[in-house]
Enzyme design. Structure first.
Site, PDB file in Angstrom:
ATOM      1  N   GLY A  29       0.822  -1.133  -0.061  1.00 14.46           N
ATOM      2  CA  GLY A  29       0.112  -0.056   0.042  1.00 14.46           C
ATOM      3  C   GLY A  29       0.991   1.177   0.029  1.00 14.46           C
ATOM      4  O   GLY A  29       1.980   1.122   0.455  1.00 14.46           O
ATOM      5  N   THR A  31       1.626   4.280   1.595  1.00 14.99           N
ATOM      6  CA  THR A  31       2.195   4.793   2.692  1.00 14.99           C
ATOM      7  C   THR A  31       2.836   3.561   3.439  1.00 14.99           C
ATOM      8  O   THR A  31       3.808   3.821   3.991  1.00 14.99           O
ATOM      9  CB  THR A  31       1.136   5.382   3.570  1.00 14.99           C
ATOM     10  N   TRP A 102     -10.368  -4.576  -4.166  1.00 14.79           N
ATOM     11  CA  TRP A 102     -11.238  -5.013  -3.572  1.00 14.79           C
ATOM     12  C   TRP A 102     -11.012  -4.540  -2.075  1.00 14.79           C
ATOM     13  O   TRP A 102     -10.280  -4.945  -1.431  1.00 14.79           O
ATOM     14  CB  TRP A 102     -11.265  -6.613  -3.345  1.00 14.79           C
ATOM     15  N   ASN A 165      -0.650  11.779  -4.485  1.00 14.44           N
ATOM     16  CA  ASN A 165      -1.054  10.453  -5.126  1.00 14.44           C
ATOM     17  C   ASN A 165      -2.245  10.479  -5.532  1.00 14.44           C
ATOM     18  O   ASN A 165      -3.353   9.518  -4.798  1.00 14.44           O
ATOM     19  CB  ASN A 165      -0.861   9.358  -4.038  1.00 14.44           C
ATOM     20  N   ARG A 167      -5.789   9.877  -6.918  1.00 11.87           N
ATOM     21  CA  ARG A 167      -6.584   8.785  -7.627  1.00 11.87           C
ATOM     22  C   ARG A 167      -8.071   8.963  -7.492  1.00 11.87           C
ATOM     23  O   ARG A 167      -8.602   8.696  -6.563  1.00 11.87           O
ATOM     24  CB  ARG A 167      -6.207   7.285  -6.745  1.00 11.87           C
ATOM     25  N   GLY A 227       9.400  10.772 -13.105  1.00 11.37           N
ATOM     26  CA  GLY A 227       9.723   9.527 -13.832  1.00 11.37           C
ATOM     27  C   GLY A 227      11.231   9.908 -14.064  1.00 11.37           C
ATOM     28  O   GLY A 227      12.118  10.257 -13.105  1.00 11.37           O
ATOM     29  N   GLY A 257       7.602   5.975  -6.663  1.00  9.19           N
ATOM     30  CA  GLY A 257       7.288   7.134  -5.937  1.00  9.19           C
ATOM     31  C   GLY A 257       7.526   6.808  -4.462  1.00  9.19           C
ATOM     32  O   GLY A 257       7.802   7.569  -3.632  1.00  9.19           O
ATOM     33  N   ASP A 258       6.973   6.025  -3.945  1.00  9.89           N
ATOM     34  CA  ASP A 258       6.914   5.462  -2.606  1.00  9.89           C
ATOM     35  C   ASP A 258       8.431   5.264  -2.148  1.00  9.89           C
ATOM     36  O   ASP A 258       8.702   5.813  -0.963  1.00  9.89           O
ATOM     37  CB  ASP A 258       6.082   4.360  -2.206  1.00  9.89           C
TER      38      ASP A 258
END
Length: 302
Positions: A29, A31, A102, A165, A167, A227, A257-258
């Site tokens: 995930g 974070t 999900w 981030n 989304r 990038g 990125g994380d």
């Protein structure tokens, strides 16, 4: 300043392609990825914790065991008997990833429902890290409570880092997303966007425009990732650009990125050196994207 790096958000079950037509189960995930890499990068004098909510079931217990095994403190994680953890599947094409999720009943959606708990765990942190996904999964009232708790913790001396981030599928609508992300950025010492997202959802023509917009919102420092292109680091008083070294053999850009954010923040928290921080972030991200999955062992533990 406290020496606790506290990441806040949603840890999920990850199903990652193995390259042989099967999938491997793990936990990840956005974070959580950053917390995992931060633990690798920070010295032992720093603790790394994670704040979320999980279920009271076997897979949730497995997730907690995974976090603890990675050296991440779990004392800020609440358990709920009415929910479980979310799941996502990575799909790859030419090194680029897409996701199927999900997560509608994910316990992490309740991570800010207990305000006293939230104030307590944020108040102990030296660096608080969260993302736009952290905000997006929360009900509107909890989102407001989260930002209020963040403001209180920062007033108490904590530093705050934020990756927008963006989304939009997780938000009520694009306007709400843009407004909330902008408000959150104004509460932060570090805002770390990816230009691809900012171009798509804020229509910024250049990375410098993204930096300007977040500085105008009140951010202390903006680090714009782009990038393989230049990284822009901007404050009100100074602006620098850095060209990352080319990366060959890209396999999977998941967590690029994380991992950049983790290594950048870890270096900056210790040395305060921007050049070294960008170099650390770009170097780690470059190694991560040469492997499959979000969490890969490319560094020895600190």
């Amino acid at each position: 300043m406290s020496t606790q790096f506290l990441a806040i958000g949603e840890c999920m079950v990850e199903m990652a392609p193995t390259g042989e037509g099967t999938f491997a189960m793990g936990f990840a995930g956005d974070t959580l990825n950053t917390a995992w890499y931060a633990r690798k990068c920070l010295p032992a004098s720093w603790t790394v914790g994670y704040c979320t909510a999980v279920g009271d079931d076997k897979v949730s217990d497995q997730m907690l065991a995974f976090l603890e095994g990675a050296g991440i403190e779990t004392s800020a994680i609440q358990k709920r008997d009415d929910r479980t953890v979310g799941l996502y599947m990575i799909q790859l094409k030419d090194g680029e990833r897409s996701f199927a999720y999900w997560r509608s009943q994910s316990a992490a959606r309740c991570l800010a429902s207990d305000r006293a708990h939230l104030d307590n765990v944020l108040g102990r942190a030296g660096l608080i890290y969260f993302s736009g996904i952290t905000l997006a999964i929360l009900p509107a009232e909890d989102r407001t409570a989260f930002l209020e708790a963040l403001h209180k913790a920062r007033a108490g001396g904590a530093k705050v880092a934020f990756d927008p981030n963006l989304r939009p599928r997780l938000w009520e609508d694009a306007e709400t997303m843009r407004a909330c992300v902008t408000k959150a950025a104004g509460l932060c010492d570090f805002v770390m966007p990816s230009f691809e997202d900012e171009l798509a959802h804020f229509s910024d023509p250049t990375p410098d425009a993204s930096a300007d917009r977040y500085l105008a919102a009140g951010a202390g420092m903006v680090v714009v990732k782009n990038g393989p292109e230049q990284v822009i680091c901007a404050t009100e008083d100074q602006r620098q650009s850095f060209q990352p070294k080319p990366v060959s053999g890209i396999v999977d850009t998941t967590a690029a990125g994380d991992s950049f954010n983790a290594a950048f923040l870890a270096e900056y928290l210790v040395t305060g050196d921007i050049v070294a921080s960008v170099d650390a972030g770009a170097g780690l991200a470059g190694r991560v994207i040469q492997h499959r999955g979000a969490l890969v062992d490319v560094l020895e533990p600190a």
